[in-house]
Design an enzyme around this catalytic site. Structure first.
Site: not given
Ligand code: F6P
Length: 359
Positions: A74, A139, A182
């Site tokens: 968003g 992260d 991470g």
């Molecule tokens: O930034 C937080 C995080 O959980 C990262 O560790 C991970 O790469 C990403 O978001 C995952 O994103 P999504 O929820 O879109 O799969």
């Protein structure tokens, strides 16, 4: 004074504790508080803006997730607009957002999010919006703060998983490779791997050599330890390679990485001949109750954000600089993302105690 709260990006345990603290401390000053639903969607006519009262934040400090919901799709400067053919094109909706906030009588916004959300906050601030940031991410990759809330909970979830993997790996003389989140930072892997006494930890800050990883596993085997635990950060990559991309991202959405546990497990099995299994801990790390540490940090951040609004520290984010909560210009924090310092004492101690980083 009418302030608005927004939770953007991936959720992290502790968001509700920030919301609760900010709402209570603002209301106790005689201010009015509203919540923008789903990042900034509520200000773009794609969701709601709701009143936040003492009643609406009752009993939420210990709950994971966010009562305001969140999205990592968003970005108002790069909002994905769906085309008739199903594809998306980016659209700048920042002026519309600012105009809607004005129309709703919103004097200031507290934006709770990771590097992506903080970057949006900074850009909106440059366009005249009054914004205070609150750094959030499991992260732990935001500079300017010792840590972000959500990280401790994610690390504890990963440690619990490593503890469980140890018993089954040992029973079956297997190698178990566990992937943690991470993105491009190795903090979750490093902290959970050391605390969980993994044998190999692979992080993006130290490109690995699979031969070295296998040497460690073979040496353990020769020494009578017939199982091994490998913790790999989703963004880890081999020497000379790059992190493994997962799927396509929408406009404004950060690149997704992962799939490393499976890749590494297959290579280990071929090279060592040992039965090797993999698992991806995934979104379990983002869910559940925040730890006491995260709840306290989140509560401190929420209260400090309201004080920062009162002090008109626009364009700053609250940060932990132990033992104090301070405010730091968001611009400074975004200059360099935070990464594991490979000379840090935790890395040194891990190496000295026999953990391999595959280098
Ligand atoms: O930034 C937080 C995080 O959980 C990262 O560790 C991970 O790469 C990403 O978001 C995952 O994103 P999504 O929820 O879109 O799969």
């Amino acid at each position: 004074m009418r302030i608005a709260l927004s939770t953007g990006g991936g959720d992290a345990p502790g968001l509700n504790a920030v919301i609760r603290a900010a709402v209570l401390t603002a209301i106790n000053r005689g201010w009015e508080v509203v919540g923008i639903k789903r990042g900034y969607a509520g200000l773009l006519g794609e969701d709601e803006v709701v009143p936040l009262t003492k009643e609406s934040v009752r009993g939420i400090a210990h709950l994971g997730g966010t009562i305001l919901r969140a999205t990592n799709r968003g970005n108002p400067f790069c909002y994905p607009r769906k085309q008739p053919d199903g594809s998306y094109i980016p659209e700048d909706r920042s002026d519309e957002l600012i105009a809607n906030a004005k129309r709703m009588g919103i004097d200031a916004v507290i934006s709770i999010g990771g590097d992506g959300s903080l970057d949006i906050a900074l850009q909106l601030c440059r366009k005249g919006m009054k914004i205070i940031g609150v750094p959030k991410t499991i992260d732990n990759d935001v500079s300017g703060t010792v840590t972000t809330f959500g990280f401790d909970t994610a690390v504890n979830t990963a440690i619990e998983a490593i503890d469980k993997l140890h018993t089954t790996a040992e029973s079956h003389d297997r190698v178990l490779v566990m992937e943690v989140m991470g993105r491009d930072a190795g903090f979750i892997a490093l902290h959970s791997g050391v605390a969980g006494t993994a044998d190999v930890i692979l992080i993006p800050e130290i490109p690995y050599d699979i031969g070295k990883v296998c040497e460690k596993i073979i040496a353990r085997d020769a020494g009578g330890r017939h199982f091994s635990i490998v913790v790999v950060a989703e963004g880890a990559f081999p020497v000379g390679g790059e992190s493994h991309k997962l799927g396509e991202s929408l406009p404004g959405q950060a690149r997704r990485v992962g799939g490393m546990a499976d890749i590494i497990a297959r290579e280990i099995q071929v090279i060592t001949g040992k039965e090797t299994r993999s698992l991806v801990l995934g979104h379990l790390q983002r869910g559940g109750m925040p730890t006491g540490y995260d709840r306290l940090l989140a509560t401190r951040f929420g209260g400090a954000a309201v004080r920062a609004v009162a002090e008109e520290k626009w364009g700053h984010m609250v940060a932990l600089q132990t033992p104090h909560i301070v405010t730091v210009p968001i611009e400074e924090c975004l200059r360099e993302p935070k990464r594991v310092d490979v000379t840090h004492d935790l890395v040194q101690t891990a190496r000295a105690s026999g953990i391999s980083f595959g280098d």
